[in-house]
Design a protein around this motif. Structure first.
Motif, mmCIF file in Angstrom:
data_model
loop_
_atom_site.group_PDB
_atom_site.id
_atom_site.type_symbol
_atom_site.label_atom_id
_atom_site.label_comp_id
_atom_site.label_asym_id
_atom_site.label_seq_id
_atom_site.Cartn_x
_atom_site.Cartn_y
_atom_site.Cartn_z
ATOM 1 N N PHE A 1 58.820 -10.243 14.661
ATOM 2 C CA PHE A 1 58.367 -9.087 13.878
ATOM 3 C C PHE A 1 58.977 -9.087 12.490
ATOM 4 O O PHE A 1 58.323 -8.713 11.509
ATOM 5 N N ASN A 2 60.246 -9.502 12.381
ATOM 6 C CA ASN A 2 60.955 -9.473 11.100
ATOM 7 C C ASN A 2 60.541 -10.596 10.153
ATOM 8 O O ASN A 2 60.974 -10.615 8.999
ATOM 9 N N ASP A 3 59.731 -11.516 10.615
ATOM 10 C CA ASP A 3 59.183 -12.568 9.756
ATOM 11 C C ASP A 3 58.297 -11.908 8.689
ATOM 12 O O ASP A 3 57.369 -11.167 9.012
ATOM 13 N N PRO A 4 58.560 -12.138 7.393
ATOM 14 C CA PRO A 4 57.768 -11.491 6.342
ATOM 15 C C PRO A 4 56.270 -11.782 6.427
ATOM 16 O O PRO A 4 55.460 -11.006 5.905
ATOM 17 N N LEU A 5 55.897 -12.882 7.056
ATOM 18 C CA LEU A 5 54.488 -13.253 7.144
ATOM 19 C C LEU A 5 53.780 -12.614 8.333
ATOM 20 O O LEU A 5 52.561 -12.750 8.477
ATOM 21 N N VAL A 6 54.542 -11.908 9.188
ATOM 22 C CA VAL A 6 53.985 -11.279 10.389
ATOM 23 C C VAL A 6 53.761 -9.792 10.131
ATOM 24 O O VAL A 6 54.648 -9.109 9.607
ATOM 25 N N SER A 7 52.594 -9.294 10.497
ATOM 26 C CA SER A 7 52.280 -7.881 10.267
ATOM 27 C C SER A 7 52.390 -7.031 11.521
ATOM 28 O O SER A 7 52.542 -5.812 11.431
#
Length: 329
Positions: A76-82
């Motif tokens: 979830f904390n991946d900037p590319l994941v919404s």
């Protein structure tokens, strides 16, 4: 003056060597998890093994550990994941966090993780003192209104939002372990993970006891013995994690409303509640209040008691809610 040596810490004197079983029907399980240690003592027939406990904790790590890069929270904390699909554990914790956010007027906020990292308390480790413009920029992605929960989906309303569940997930983990023991037919146990504790029943010779260290200025180092009564106890303090950042000593406790580390005369907090998850969330919140506000909040809350150590000039004082004395042994 460093406060760590004077403030309280939890002592659990009923444990010995890892895995050692002693006494008639007395069982001890011990190990490492979530970057800390756990210890479980239970009585009766041997119903639960260390391997089973480790398996339960591994499932929780795969859900909510910031140090497990394959965990749901790290995805979830991946900037590319919404958005992500949460498991049942993370769903419960996030929903409980939403309630705590409302109850604490926004002080308990799981979106504070970018601030934690900015001030050097994330997995990446220390960094220099952040500039005002950096703090202001990060504050734009702080606030739980920037999250949406739809069923088991956790959705970012704003790009780059990231979360940290450490302020509540460890207490939840203690509750999960306690419920697991109960499901296996264990009726008398004490579960501890990272200093957070939950109990059921008692020892054959009497109640489970937790000892709290009191500042030597107050009680010459005499311990305060607290009786466990089918409840939980957790703690929080400025001494747990503090760092010299650019010549300034700061705590890992962040104020999501200002973007700054919390500043309070409260040095440490002990909370008694029905569940470890509730106590865990509240001990962080109490650190953001004045001593008087913390006591008033606890006195209005059913089944919640608090014990505080506060700094006052060059010394310390202790305060407690109206019902805390009922648990002193």
């Amino acid at each position: 003056m460093g406060v760590g040596r004077y403030v309280f810490f939890l002592l659990w004197c009923v444990f010995a060597v890892c895995g050692y079983v002693y006494g008639q029907g007395s069982h001890l399980l011990s190990g490492r998890a979530q970057g800390t240690t756990y210890q479980i003592k239970y009585y009766g027939e041997e119903r639960v093994s260390k391997c089973q406990i480790d398996s339960v904790l591994k499932v929780l790590d795969r859900s909510m550990s910031l140090y497990d890069k394959g965990s749901i929270i790290c995805k979830f904390n991946d900037p590319l994941v919404s958005e992500v699909l949460m498991d049942a554990h993370m769903t419960r914790v996030v929903k409980a966090s939403q309630k705590a956010y409302k109850d604490t007027r926004g002080y308990f906020d799981i979106t504070v993780y970018p601030l934690v990292k900015l001030w050097g308390f994330g997995a990446e480790g220390p960094r220099s003192l952040p500039r005002k413009d950096e703090v202001d920029s990060v504050r734009r992605i702080i606030g739980m209104e920037k999250l949406r929960v739809k069923g088991n989906r956790l959705i970012k309303r704003v790009n780059h939002v990231s979360i940290d569940l450490n302020g509540i997930a460890q207490g939840y983990s203690v509750d999960v372990l306690a419920d697991y023991l109960k499901s296996k037919g264990v009726e008398d146990y004490l579960v501890e993970l990272g200093g957070e504790i939950r109990s059921l029943g008692s020892k054959p010779e009497g109640p489970f006891l937790v000892e709290l260290y009191r500042p030597e200025y107050i009680a010459q180092g005499r311990l305060l013995r607290v009786r466990m009564v089918n409840n939980a106890i957790t703690s929080s303090g400025v001494y747990e994690q503090q760092r010299n950042v650019g010549g300034r000593i700061v705590s890992h406790h962040m104020n999501p409303l200002t973007g700054q580390p919390l500043e309070s005369t409260i040095v440490s907090v002990t909370v008694i509640a029905k569940t470890a998850m509730e106590a865990d969330a509240l001990d962080n919140y109490f650190m953001s209040l004045t001593p008087e506000e913390a006591i008033q909040f606890a006195n209005k809350r059913k089944d919640v008691e608090v014990y505080l150590v506060c700094s006052e000039g060059n010394t310390f004082k202790e305060l407690q809610s109206s019902g805390f004395n009922n648990y002193i042994y």
